[in-house]
Motif scaffolding. Structure first.
Motif, PDB file in Angstrom:
ATOM      1  N   VAL A 258       0.819  -1.198   0.000  1.00 26.38           N
ATOM      2  CA  VAL A 258       0.000   0.000   0.000  1.00 26.38           C
ATOM      3  C   VAL A 258       0.859   1.257   0.000  1.00 26.38           C
ATOM      4  CG1 VAL A 258      -1.898  -1.159   1.179  1.00 26.38           C
ATOM      5  CG2 VAL A 258      -0.163   0.075   2.508  1.00 26.38           C
ATOM      6  N   GLN A 259       0.301   2.310  -0.552  1.00 21.14           N
ATOM      7  CA  GLN A 259       0.860   3.653  -0.433  1.00 21.14           C
ATOM      8  C   GLN A 259      -0.175   4.500   0.292  1.00 21.14           C
ATOM      9  OE1 GLN A 259       1.866   4.624  -4.567  1.00 21.14           O
ATOM     10  NE2 GLN A 259       4.015   4.231  -4.077  1.00 21.14           N
TER      11      GLN A 259
ATOM     12  N   ALA B 251      -5.635   7.960   3.051  1.00 19.31           N
ATOM     13  CA  ALA B 251      -6.144   7.169   1.931  1.00 19.31           C
ATOM     14  C   ALA B 251      -5.054   6.228   1.452  1.00 19.31           C
ATOM     15  CB  ALA B 251      -6.577   8.093   0.799  1.00 19.31           C
ATOM     16  N   ALA B 252      -5.432   4.978   1.263  1.00 23.44           N
ATOM     17  CA  ALA B 252      -4.462   3.963   0.869  1.00 23.44           C
ATOM     18  C   ALA B 252      -4.761   3.423  -0.518  1.00 23.44           C
ATOM     19  CB  ALA B 252      -4.478   2.819   1.880  1.00 23.44           C
ATOM     20  N   SER B 253      -3.719   3.146  -1.246  1.00 24.03           N
ATOM     21  CA  SER B 253      -3.853   2.452  -2.523  1.00 24.03           C
ATOM     22  C   SER B 253      -3.616   0.974  -2.280  1.00 24.03           C
ATOM     23  CB  SER B 253      -2.830   2.986  -3.529  1.00 24.03           C
ATOM     24  OG  SER B 253      -1.524   2.724  -3.057  1.00 24.03           O
ATOM     25  N   GLY B 254      -4.069   0.155  -3.186  1.00 20.34           N
ATOM     26  CA  GLY B 254      -3.826  -1.272  -3.065  1.00 20.34           C
ATOM     27  C   GLY B 254      -5.028  -2.033  -2.561  1.00 20.34           C
ATOM     28  N   ARG B 255      -5.165  -3.276  -3.013  1.00 15.79           N
ATOM     29  CA  ARG B 255      -6.344  -4.073  -2.684  1.00 15.79           C
ATOM     30  C   ARG B 255      -6.212  -4.846  -1.393  1.00 15.79           C
ATOM     31  NH1 ARG B 255      -7.024  -7.260  -8.237  1.00 15.79           N
ATOM     32  NH2 ARG B 255      -4.755  -7.224  -8.076  1.00 15.79           N
TER      33      ARG B 255
ATOM     34  N   PHE C  36      -5.450  -3.451   1.628  1.00 11.32           N
ATOM     35  CA  PHE C  36      -5.456  -2.529   2.772  1.00 11.32           C
ATOM     36  C   PHE C  36      -6.116  -3.137   3.990  1.00 11.32           C
ATOM     37  CE2 PHE C  36      -5.061   1.295   4.957  1.00 11.32           C
ATOM     38  CZ  PHE C  36      -6.269   1.701   5.490  1.00 11.32           C
TER      39      PHE C  36
ATOM     40  N   LYS D 249     -13.495   1.688   1.628  1.00 12.87           N
ATOM     41  CA  LYS D 249     -13.036   2.960   1.066  1.00 12.87           C
ATOM     42  C   LYS D 249     -11.526   3.112   1.160  1.00 12.87           C
ATOM     43  CE  LYS D 249     -17.335   5.405   2.067  1.00 12.87           C
ATOM     44  NZ  LYS D 249     -17.973   6.560   2.749  1.00 12.87           N
ATOM     45  N   ASN D 250     -10.844   2.096   1.685  1.00 12.99           N
ATOM     46  CA  ASN D 250      -9.384   2.159   1.842  1.00 12.99           C
ATOM     47  C   ASN D 250      -8.954   3.427   2.589  1.00 12.99           C
ATOM     48  OD1 ASN D 250      -9.080  -0.246   0.503  1.00 12.99           O
ATOM     49  ND2 ASN D 250      -7.672   0.537  -1.043  1.00 12.99           N
ATOM     50  N   THR D 251      -9.671   3.761   3.643  1.00 17.37           N
ATOM     51  CA  THR D 251      -9.410   5.019   4.339  1.00 17.37           C
ATOM     52  C   THR D 251      -9.453   4.831   5.852  1.00 17.37           C
ATOM     53  OG1 THR D 251     -10.396   6.284   2.525  1.00 17.37           O
ATOM     54  CG2 THR D 251     -10.125   7.431   4.617  1.00 17.37           C
TER      55      THR D 251
END
Length: 124
Positions: free
Chosen positions: A2-3, A23-27, A29, A76-78
């Motif tokens: 993740v970023q 907020a994170a990228s990547g599936r 998280f 929401k990857n948050t």
């Protein structure tokens, strides 16, 4: 991997509120525990709060307990940090950090993914 990208910082008067977002990228998280840290000028980075990957565990620094709340929405990857009753001593750059693990950590060395930080300034 993740970023992480933080947002929501700004200038607020003492007693006010801010909500920080991470907020994170990547599936993947949802497999990461996430912590918030802060660093004031001339001071070491310190732990603020952390949340487990399923939100069942949270932990806070004594200095923010009862004023700050950490939460997350994996869909929401948050991760958020709701900050109420802000004090001038809360002024710092706030960072979110993550680690793919079940457990929570309270030290900077525990986490291996970091965002770039967002500035929070509380005026008296």
């Amino acid at each position: 991997q993740v970023q992480l990208v933080e947002s929501g910082g700004g200038l607020v008067q003492a007693g006010g509120s801010l909500r920080l977002s991470c907020a994170a990228s990547g599936r993947t998280f949802s497999s990461y525990a996430v912590g918030w840290f802060r660093q004031a000028p001339g001071k070491e980075r310190e732990f603020v709060a952390a949340i487990s990957r399923s939100s069942d565990l949270t932990t806070y620094a004594d200095s923010v307990k009862g004023r700050f709340t950490i939460s997350r929405d994996n869909a929401k990857n948050t991760v958020w940090l709701q900050m109420n009753s802000l004090k001038p001593e809360d002024t710092a750059v706030y960072y979110c950090a993550a680690k793919s693990t079940t457990w929570l950590g309270r030290t900077t060395g525990y986490y291996d993914r970091w965002g770039q930080g967002t500035q929070v300034t509380v005026s008296s």
